[in-house]
Design a protein around this motif. Structure first.
Motif, PDB file in Angstrom:
ATOM      1  N   GLY A  10       0.778  -1.228   0.000  1.00  0.00           N
ATOM      2  CA  GLY A  10       0.000   0.000   0.000  1.00  0.00           C
ATOM      3  C   GLY A  10       0.806   1.271   0.000  1.00  0.00           C
ATOM      4  O   GLY A  10       0.243   2.362   0.064  1.00  0.00           O
ATOM      5  N   ALA A  11       2.137   1.172  -0.078  1.00  0.00           N
ATOM      6  CA  ALA A  11       2.978   2.377  -0.070  1.00  0.00           C
ATOM      7  C   ALA A  11       2.729   3.205  -1.317  1.00  0.00           C
ATOM      8  O   ALA A  11       2.543   2.675  -2.415  1.00  0.00           O
ATOM      9  CB  ALA A  11       4.453   1.981   0.011  1.00  0.00           C
ATOM     10  N   SER A  12       2.710   4.522  -1.155  1.00  0.00           N
ATOM     11  CA  SER A  12       2.504   5.424  -2.287  1.00  0.00           C
ATOM     12  C   SER A  12       3.477   6.594  -2.183  1.00  0.00           C
ATOM     13  O   SER A  12       4.015   6.882  -1.117  1.00  0.00           O
ATOM     14  CB  SER A  12       1.061   5.944  -2.328  1.00  0.00           C
ATOM     15  N   THR A  13       3.702   7.244  -3.319  1.00  0.00           N
ATOM     16  CA  THR A  13       4.634   8.364  -3.414  1.00  0.00           C
ATOM     17  C   THR A  13       4.058   9.376  -4.393  1.00  0.00           C
ATOM     18  O   THR A  13       3.482   8.980  -5.406  1.00  0.00           O
ATOM     19  CB  THR A  13       6.020   7.882  -3.918  1.00  0.00           C
ATOM     20  N   PRO A  14       4.170  10.696  -4.129  1.00  0.00           N
ATOM     21  CA  PRO A  14       3.704  11.691  -5.099  1.00  0.00           C
ATOM     22  C   PRO A  14       4.309  11.437  -6.470  1.00  0.00           C
ATOM     23  O   PRO A  14       5.497  11.114  -6.592  1.00  0.00           O
ATOM     24  CB  PRO A  14       4.187  13.012  -4.500  1.00  0.00           C
ATOM     25  N   SER A  15       3.507  11.555  -7.500  1.00  0.00           N
ATOM     26  CA  SER A  15       3.914  11.172  -8.851  1.00  0.00           C
ATOM     27  C   SER A  15       5.180  11.875  -9.327  1.00  0.00           C
ATOM     28  O   SER A  15       6.087  11.229  -9.878  1.00  0.00           O
ATOM     29  CB  SER A  15       2.771  11.447  -9.833  1.00  0.00           C
ATOM     30  N   ALA A  16       5.277  13.185  -9.120  1.00  0.00           N
ATOM     31  CA  ALA A  16       6.457  13.912  -9.589  1.00  0.00           C
ATOM     32  C   ALA A  16       7.711  13.450  -8.857  1.00  0.00           C
ATOM     33  O   ALA A  16       8.780  13.304  -9.460  1.00  0.00           O
ATOM     34  CB  ALA A  16       6.258  15.416  -9.410  1.00  0.00           C
ATOM     35  N   GLN A  17       7.580  13.192  -7.552  1.00  0.00           N
ATOM     36  CA  GLN A  17       8.725  12.718  -6.772  1.00  0.00           C
ATOM     37  C   GLN A  17       9.163  11.338  -7.238  1.00  0.00           C
ATOM     38  O   GLN A  17      10.362  11.052  -7.368  1.00  0.00           O
ATOM     39  CB  GLN A  17       8.354  12.678  -5.290  1.00  0.00           C
ATOM     40  N   LEU A  18       8.192  10.464  -7.498  1.00  0.00           N
ATOM     41  CA  LEU A  18       8.519   9.109  -7.943  1.00  0.00           C
ATOM     42  C   LEU A  18       9.177   9.132  -9.321  1.00  0.00           C
ATOM     43  O   LEU A  18      10.147   8.398  -9.576  1.00  0.00           O
ATOM     44  CB  LEU A  18       7.247   8.264  -7.974  1.00  0.00           C
ATOM     45  N   ALA A  19       8.672   9.983 -10.215  1.00  0.00           N
ATOM     46  CA  ALA A  19       9.258  10.096 -11.547  1.00  0.00           C
ATOM     47  C   ALA A  19      10.684  10.614 -11.478  1.00  0.00           C
ATOM     48  O   ALA A  19      11.578  10.119 -12.180  1.00  0.00           O
ATOM     49  CB  ALA A  19       8.397  11.008 -12.414  1.00  0.00           C
ATOM     50  N   ALA A  20      10.921  11.619 -10.630  1.00  0.00           N
ATOM     51  CA  ALA A  20      12.269  12.175 -10.488  1.00  0.00           C
ATOM     52  C   ALA A  20      13.221  11.129  -9.918  1.00  0.00           C
ATOM     53  O   ALA A  20      14.383  11.043 -10.321  1.00  0.00           O
ATOM     54  CB  ALA A  20      12.228  13.404  -9.591  1.00  0.00           C
ATOM     55  N   GLU A  21      12.737  10.324  -8.983  1.00  0.00           N
ATOM     56  CA  GLU A  21      13.557   9.274  -8.386  1.00  0.00           C
ATOM     57  C   GLU A  21      13.952   8.231  -9.426  1.00  0.00           C
ATOM     58  O   GLU A  21      15.114   7.811  -9.495  1.00  0.00           O
ATOM     59  CB  GLU A  21      12.783   8.615  -7.261  1.00  0.00           C
ATOM     60  N   CYS A  22      12.989   7.817 -10.258  1.00  0.00           N
ATOM     61  CA  CYS A  22      13.279   6.831 -11.299  1.00  0.00           C
ATOM     62  C   CYS A  22      14.270   7.390 -12.313  1.00  0.00           C
ATOM     63  O   CYS A  22      15.187   6.690 -12.754  1.00  0.00           O
ATOM     64  CB  CYS A  22      11.985   6.420 -11.996  1.00  0.00           C
ATOM     65  N   ALA A  23      14.086   8.654 -12.679  1.00  0.00           N
ATOM     66  CA  ALA A  23      15.007   9.279 -13.628  1.00  0.00           C
ATOM     67  C   ALA A  23      16.415   9.349 -13.051  1.00  0.00           C
ATOM     68  O   ALA A  23      17.402   9.117 -13.750  1.00  0.00           O
ATOM     69  CB  ALA A  23      14.509  10.678 -13.989  1.00  0.00           C
ATOM     70  N   ALA A  24      16.518   9.647 -11.751  1.00  0.00           N
ATOM     71  CA  ALA A  24      17.831   9.744 -11.117  1.00  0.00           C
ATOM     72  C   ALA A  24      18.537   8.389 -11.100  1.00  0.00           C
ATOM     73  O   ALA A  24      19.748   8.305 -11.284  1.00  0.00           O
ATOM     74  CB  ALA A  24      17.684  10.277  -9.698  1.00  0.00           C
ATOM     75  N   LEU A  25      17.775   7.314 -10.905  1.00  0.00           N
ATOM     76  CA  LEU A  25      18.374   5.984 -10.877  1.00  0.00           C
ATOM     77  C   LEU A  25      18.904   5.576 -12.248  1.00  0.00           C
ATOM     78  O   LEU A  25      19.930   4.905 -12.354  1.00  0.00           O
ATOM     79  CB  LEU A  25      17.344   4.956 -10.400  1.00  0.00           C
ATOM     80  N   LEU A  26      18.217   5.971 -13.306  1.00  0.00           N
ATOM     81  CA  LEU A  26      18.611   5.577 -14.653  1.00  0.00           C
ATOM     82  C   LEU A  26      19.525   6.593 -15.327  1.00  0.00           C
ATOM     83  O   LEU A  26      20.169   6.283 -16.323  1.00  0.00           O
ATOM     84  CB  LEU A  26      17.362   5.369 -15.512  1.00  0.00           C
ATOM     85  N   ARG A  27      19.578   7.802 -14.795  1.00  0.00           N
ATOM     86  CA  ARG A  27      20.310   8.883 -15.470  1.00  0.00           C
ATOM     87  C   ARG A  27      21.790   8.581 -15.701  1.00  0.00           C
ATOM     88  O   ARG A  27      22.312   8.883 -16.776  1.00  0.00           O
ATOM     89  CB  ARG A  27      20.147  10.199 -14.693  1.00  0.00           C
ATOM     90  N   PRO A  28      22.530   8.012 -14.736  1.00  0.00           N
ATOM     91  CA  PRO A  28      23.955   7.777 -15.000  1.00  0.00           C
ATOM     92  C   PRO A  28      24.199   6.963 -16.265  1.00  0.00           C
ATOM     93  O   PRO A  28      25.080   7.276 -17.058  1.00  0.00           O
ATOM     94  CB  PRO A  28      24.410   7.014 -13.748  1.00  0.00           C
ATOM     95  N   GLU A  29      23.406   5.923 -16.463  1.00  0.00           N
ATOM     96  CA  GLU A  29      23.575   5.088 -17.649  1.00  0.00           C
ATOM     97  C   GLU A  29      23.172   5.846 -18.916  1.00  0.00           C
ATOM     98  O   GLU A  29      23.835   5.751 -19.948  1.00  0.00           O
ATOM     99  CB  GLU A  29      22.738   3.821 -17.510  1.00  0.00           C
ATOM    100  N   PHE A  30      22.103   6.592 -18.832  1.00  0.00           N
ATOM    101  CA  PHE A  30      21.634   7.319 -20.013  1.00  0.00           C
ATOM    102  C   PHE A  30      22.602   8.422 -20.406  1.00  0.00           C
ATOM    103  O   PHE A  30      22.843   8.669 -21.581  1.00  0.00           O
ATOM    104  CB  PHE A  30      20.251   7.910 -19.752  1.00  0.00           C
ATOM    105  N   GLU A  31      23.152   9.122 -19.423  1.00  0.00           N
ATOM    106  CA  GLU A  31      24.069  10.211 -19.741  1.00  0.00           C
ATOM    107  C   GLU A  31      25.345   9.688 -20.390  1.00  0.00           C
ATOM    108  O   GLU A  31      25.976  10.369 -21.185  1.00  0.00           O
ATOM    109  CB  GLU A  31      24.395  11.021 -18.485  1.00  0.00           C
ATOM    110  N   LEU A  32      25.708   8.440 -20.061  1.00  0.00           N
ATOM    111  CA  LEU A  32      26.883   7.841 -20.681  1.00  0.00           C
ATOM    112  C   LEU A  32      26.708   7.743 -22.197  1.00  0.00           C
ATOM    113  O   LEU A  32      27.663   7.912 -22.948  1.00  0.00           O
ATOM    114  CB  LEU A  32      27.123   6.445 -20.095  1.00  0.00           C
TER     115      LEU A  32
END
Length: 228
Positions: free
Chosen positions: A92-114
């Motif tokens: 049942g855990a939830s997170t504000p949509s913008a915060q969750l999207a930013a978190e996902c982008a941050a996790l994938l960003r290092p690989e994408f920026e490469l």
């Protein structure tokens, strides 16, 4: 959407495999964060061992080192809790949509920026609280798919459009602006194919479609009990 229990077994299997691929992909940043918090504790351990082993023990230095222990432990515990909550959110855990999207982008960003891919986030309307497990899985999945199938250095734009208890996520690739990588290196992980992405969406019970221009459109409903 059809519950995973009633999906064809082949679809469930492909969806499970795709989810494992995503966990492998974000595992690096999560592990790096954990390691960065454990390093100060290892350093403190070494300092205390060296200090205590000296024949001319400097007792005045010990209180200084022990004062550093509590914040180091607190930081490590916080990082471990964050990692556990990412890998296995509480029911049942939830997170504000913008915060969750930013978190996902941050996790994938290092690989994408490469490989010359930048992630940009745009929000329209008031953010919604989204179910954390399916929300983070599908946000990461559509971002990874967009990055895997880019033909060269581009921008990945993730648009969140909120309305009537629904967060429509539109992920598209656009021409790069400004400085980009001089070479285009594909991510080291296996690409997430469209069929894998559809199977994962079916497994998570999340509507997903692909428009004629290649834009991926994801529909994430507000978490039960969340204000619309």
């Amino acid at each position: 959407m059809t519950p995973s229990e009633t999906l064809p077994s082949a679809t469930v299997h492909v969806g499970d495999t795709a989810k494992l691929m995503l966990l492998q992909r974000v595992g690096g940043p999560v592990a790096d964060d954990l390691q960065s918090h454990l390093q100060p504790m290892l350093l403190l351990d070494e300092l205390l061992r060296v200090t205590l082993a000296r024949p001319d023990l400097d007792a005045q230095a010990l209180p200084k080192y022990t004062e550093w222990i509590r914040p180091a432990v607190q930081g490590a515990m916080k990082a471990c809790a964050a990692a556990a909550e990412w890998l296995l959110p509480l029911p049942g855990a939830s997170t504000p949509s913008a915060q969750l999207a930013a978190e996902c982008a941050a996790l994938l960003r290092p690989e994408f920026e490469l490989c010359g891919l930048r992630i940009e986030l745009e929000c329209e309307g008031e953010a919604l609280a989204l179910g954390r497990d399916p929300g983070r899985t599908m946000l990461c999945a559509v971002l990874a798919h967009a990055g895997d199938h880019a033909e060269g250095p581009e921008r990945i734009v993730m648009q969140l459009k909120h309305r009537e208890g629904l967060c429509e996520v539109r992920v598209s690739r656009r021409p790069a602006t400004g400085a980009v990588a001089t070479d285009f290196l594909r991510p080291g992980q296996a690409p997430l194919a469209w069929g894998d992405l559809l199977a994962l969406a079916a497994r998570e019970g999340v509507p997903l479609r692909r428009e004629s221009d290649g834009t991926l459109v994801l529909e994430l409903a507000a978490a039960p009990g969340a204000a619309s």
